[in-house]
Design a protein around this motif. Structure first.
Motif, PDB file in Angstrom:
ATOM      1  N   VAL A   1     -19.793 -13.897 -19.225  1.00 40.66           N
ATOM      2  CA  VAL A   1     -19.799 -14.208 -17.643  1.00 40.66           C
ATOM      3  C   VAL A   1     -18.940 -12.931 -16.847  1.00 40.66           C
ATOM      4  CG1 VAL A   1     -18.555 -16.086 -16.359  1.00 40.66           C
ATOM      5  CG2 VAL A   1     -19.231 -16.778 -18.475  1.00 40.66           C
TER       6      VAL A   1
ATOM      7  N   GLN B   1     -22.795 -19.589 -11.177  1.00 38.99           N
ATOM      8  CA  GLN B   1     -22.386 -20.852 -11.587  1.00 38.99           C
ATOM      9  C   GLN B   1     -21.269 -21.463 -10.956  1.00 38.99           C
ATOM     10  OE1 GLN B   1     -23.751 -18.480 -13.761  1.00 38.99           O
ATOM     11  NE2 GLN B   1     -25.369 -19.926 -13.793  1.00 38.99           N
TER      12      GLN B   1
ATOM     13  N   LYS C   1     -23.230 -16.402 -15.212  1.00 36.00           N
ATOM     14  CA  LYS C   1     -23.046 -16.482 -16.957  1.00 36.00           C
ATOM     15  C   LYS C   1     -24.427 -15.674 -17.205  1.00 36.00           C
ATOM     16  CE  LYS C   1     -23.750 -19.716 -20.612  1.00 36.00           C
ATOM     17  NZ  LYS C   1     -23.226 -19.235 -21.864  1.00 36.00           N
TER      18      LYS C   1
END
Length: 140
Positions: free
Chosen positions: A76, A120, A138
């Motif tokens: 991430v 995200q 991500k």
């Protein structure tokens, strides 16, 4: 910062369009160093450009600096965008109605909408007299 790699990449900029090239170069260098896919690099670059352009164009009184940090942990990318301009929470704006034809839509808001759709998470807080935006992407 929690969740960031030990050595995140940080750049401090003057909020002037002349420094946009330095910001883009920093994001592209981070992406290349960490082997990010072109789609991920592109989304992060556009998000950084949008936030920076908004700071340059709309901060009244003008911001004195911008700081942008990218980190990578556990697949991430976490980005933190900070400026010392007037309080502005881009997450409080209503999403544009993208079902309307472009000529019927009010100008503005699509850049933030893009960030919200391609990341995200996207969160704002006012901290110590600064605008702090955190967003994550991500990686596939």
């Amino acid at each position: 910062m929690v969740g960031m790699q030990l050595n995140p990449a940080t750049i401090r900029l003057q909020p002037a369009l002349d420094d946009l090239v330095r910001l883009v170069d920093a994001v592209e260098s981070f992406a290349a160093e960490h082997g990010l896919r072109p789609a991920d690099a592109h989304a992060l670059t556009l998000a950084a450009e949008e936030l920076f352009a908004n700071t340059v164009k709309h901060s009244q009184p003008p911001a004195g600096y911008v700081e942008f940090t990218l980190g990578l942990a556990d697949g991430v990318v976490t980005a933190v965008y900070i400026d010392d301009g007037a309080p502005f929470d881009p997450t409080a704006r209503a999403a544009p109605d993208t079902t309307l034809p472009a000529e019927l839509r009010p100008i503005g808001g699509l850049g933030i909408y893009f960030i919200q759709r391609t990341m995200q998470s996207f969160a704002y807080e006012r901290l110590d007299g600064r605008n702090v935006l955190r967003f994550t992407r991500k990686l596939a």
